[in-house]
Design an enzyme around this catalytic site. Structure first.
Site, PDB file in Angstrom:
ATOM      1  N   VAL A   1       0.766  -0.993  -0.049  1.00 37.20           N
ATOM      2  CA  VAL A   1       0.020   0.025  -0.095  1.00 37.20           C
ATOM      3  C   VAL A   1       0.851   1.326   0.144  1.00 37.20           C
ATOM      4  O   VAL A   1       1.794   1.403   0.850  1.00 37.20           O
ATOM      5  CB  VAL A   1      -0.837   0.075   1.347  1.00 37.20           C
ATOM      6  CG1 VAL A   1      -1.994   1.298   1.281  1.00 37.20           C
ATOM      7  CG2 VAL A   1      -1.928  -1.131   0.972  1.00 37.20           C
TER       8      VAL A   1
ATOM      9  N   ALA B   1       4.244   4.079   3.181  1.00 36.36           N
ATOM     10  CA  ALA B   1       3.996   2.981   2.542  1.00 36.36           C
ATOM     11  C   ALA B   1       4.101   1.836   3.256  1.00 36.36           C
ATOM     12  O   ALA B   1       4.672   2.037   4.631  1.00 36.36           O
ATOM     13  CB  ALA B   1       4.939   2.708   1.329  1.00 36.36           C
ATOM     14  N   LYS B   2       3.599   0.521   3.138  1.00 34.73           N
ATOM     15  CA  LYS B   2       3.698  -0.766   3.933  1.00 34.73           C
ATOM     16  C   LYS B   2       3.313  -1.891   3.116  1.00 34.73           C
ATOM     17  O   LYS B   2       2.580  -1.784   2.245  1.00 34.73           O
ATOM     18  CB  LYS B   2       2.712  -0.494   5.099  1.00 34.73           C
ATOM     19  CG  LYS B   2       3.297  -1.552   6.288  1.00 34.73           C
ATOM     20  CD  LYS B   2       4.502  -0.810   6.901  1.00 34.73           C
ATOM     21  CE  LYS B   2       4.824  -1.452   8.407  1.00 34.73           C
ATOM     22  NZ  LYS B   2       5.796  -0.489   9.143  1.00 34.73           N
ATOM     23  N   GLY B   3       3.614  -3.116   3.416  1.00 34.13           N
ATOM     24  CA  GLY B   3       3.450  -4.083   2.658  1.00 34.13           C
ATOM     25  C   GLY B   3       3.860  -5.519   3.382  1.00 34.13           C
ATOM     26  O   GLY B   3       4.116  -5.425   4.617  1.00 34.13           O
TER      27      GLY B   3
END
Ligand code: NAD
Length: 430
Positions: free
Chosen positions: A60, A105-107
């Site tokens: 994301v 962001a992150k994932g």
């Protein structure tokens, strides 16, 4: 009353902070609650026993107005798109607050690393990164380690991306790499060091129990992992005394101060802290209620909540973990005159040194550990000063509003304002 999930709490806190930013156009702040892009992928991996399993992965990008996305890759069986989106938003505010030119962001991948072999993890990582394709990149979105991923995982991320994009300097595509693959000296301890530097500046400017320095202050730390250990070490170097520590199995207490090397050796040997000679065992609940100057929750979310916040006897709480206090606990401590240095400020040292790694990679340079630490200290001090200034303004403008008196509100308002101003400066397309 049930405690809202950390995701919900994060959103509520952002909404609270936007109440103090009336100058922006209708709809603009509401827009910032949503991610700019959310990717879900599903890919097959051949397992060691010859079978094939499907894995889901997410990335994301919450916001990239201030720069490329930045945020960790988490491998966890309970990972959800909702959680990843909420963590991505937190990164947007953290990066804006500490003034690094990144968005949030992150994932991660839904998987249980404890049930996977090194070969299976390697295939999952490589396939996931190839599925993301050009949605990550040195100037697009830059991953980093998070829960159950580490420097080795980041080396695989780099290698996979580099194989897909040959002939150029791809080191800045990911941070938290091994040092010989372009990782930064000082990254491992950066979050814990940043926690101590932020506290040092806060105490210098606001005072604590008559002290203007950390020298002689008693510090209690919940969680003795990467962040907790580095923070304990940094507090001790700055003259403070670590009087209690804990891990998930329980805590230890010694008013005269705990020998950190002995604690580390004991934990390595026995798998837990309790039973360290010269200390008294105590439960994690009792640790949070110990009389001390500074309490540092460095374990996990929602540890201090409405039920146990009235028992906290610290004079200052510093959030090393993400979301360790519920919103009710925030207000209860505030009512009792106990300030809380919020996570987006206190634990921003990690992303700050990730930025330093990215800069070193772009310049093909390597800074000394001392240089990294000096730069980190300066940035943490500067950010604490900015948050305290905004806090004073908010308290003056809203004298009877308990939310306006939270340092968290000041930090979030400052971060959201920076992102919103940049959005307007760049202009809303078209
Ligand atoms: P870690 O896994 O290395 O350490 C966590 C520690 O907390 C372990 O010692 C574990 O035993 C202990 N623990 C777990 N549950 C506990 C409980 N209920 N009571 C007491 N102790 C408990 O993790 P870490 O990297 O040190 O991260 C800690 C926190 O800091 C997390 O919330 C993480 O999201 C946050 N954080 C980490 C970084 C980073 O750079 N590592 C950066 C920003 C925020």
């Amino acid at each position: 009353m049930t405690t809202p999930s950390p995701q919900k709490q994060g959103l509520l806190r952002v909404l609270d902070a936007t109440r103090y930013l009336p100058q922006f156009k209708k709809g603009l702040l509401a827009h910032l609650a949503n991610p700019r892009r959310a990717i879900t992928v599903c890919f097959p991996v051949e397992m060691d026993d010859g079978s094939v399993r499907s894995f889901f992965g997410y990335r994301v990008l919450h916001n990239n107005v201030l720069g490329p996305g930045k945020g960790g890759l988490r491998f966890h069986p309970d990972l959800s798109l909702e959680e990843v989106s909420s963590l991505a938003a937190l990164m947007t505010w953290k990066c804006a607050l500490i003034e690094v030119p990144f968005g949030g962001a992150k994932g991660g991948v839904v998987c249980d690393t404890k049930q996977l072999s090194a070969g299976e993890l390697r295939r999952i990582t490589r396939r996931f990164i190839s599925e993301l394709g050009d949605n990550i990149g040195p100037h697009t979105d830059i991953p980093a380690p998070d829960m159950y991923t580490n420097a080795q995982t980041m080396a695989l991320v780099y290698d996979t991306y580099d194989t897909m994009h040959p002939g150029r300097n791809n080191r800045p595509v990911v941070t938290g790499k091994p040092i010989d693959q372009g990782g930064s000296l000082g990254r491992r301890d950066a979050t814990g060091n940043g926690v101590a530097f932020a506290t040092e500046r806060f105490v210098r400017l606001q005072g604590l129990n008559g002290h203007k320095h950390l020298g002689g202050l008693r510090v209690v730390i919940q969680g003795f992992g990467n962040v907790g250990y580095a923070a304990a070490h940094a507090f001790q170097r700055l003259g403070a005394r670590i009087t209690a520590l804990s891990d998930s199995r329980g805590g230890i207490h010694c008013e005269e101060g705990i020998d950190l090397q002995a604690a580390l050796a004991h934990k390595r040997e026995n798998g837990h802290l309790s039973g360290l000679p010269g200390t008294t065992n105590l439960s994690n609940e009792d640790l949070l209620a110990l009389e001390c100057d500074i309490l540092v929750p460095a374990a996990s979310a929602s540890q201090v909540h409405a039920e146990n916040a009235p028992r906290v006897q610290a004079r200052l709480v510093v959030e090393a973990a993400n979301d360790p206090l519920t919103p009710q606990a925030d207000l209860l401590l505030q009512e009792r005159g106990i300030p809380v240095l919020p996570d987006i400020l206190a634990n921003a040292g990690g992303v700050c040194v990730s930025y330093f790694e990215w800069v070193q990679n772009i310049q093909n340079q390597s800074w000394s550990e001392q240089e990294v630490e000096q730069k980190l200290r300066h940035r943490m001090h500067h950010t604490v000063e900015a948050v305290l200034r905004r806090h004073q303004q908010l308290v003056k403008a809203h004298p009877d509003d308990p939310h306006a008196a939270l340092l968290r509100t000041a930090a979030l308002a400052l971060a959201i304002e920076r992102v919103t101003c940049a959005t307007l400066e760049r202009g809303i397309w078209p």
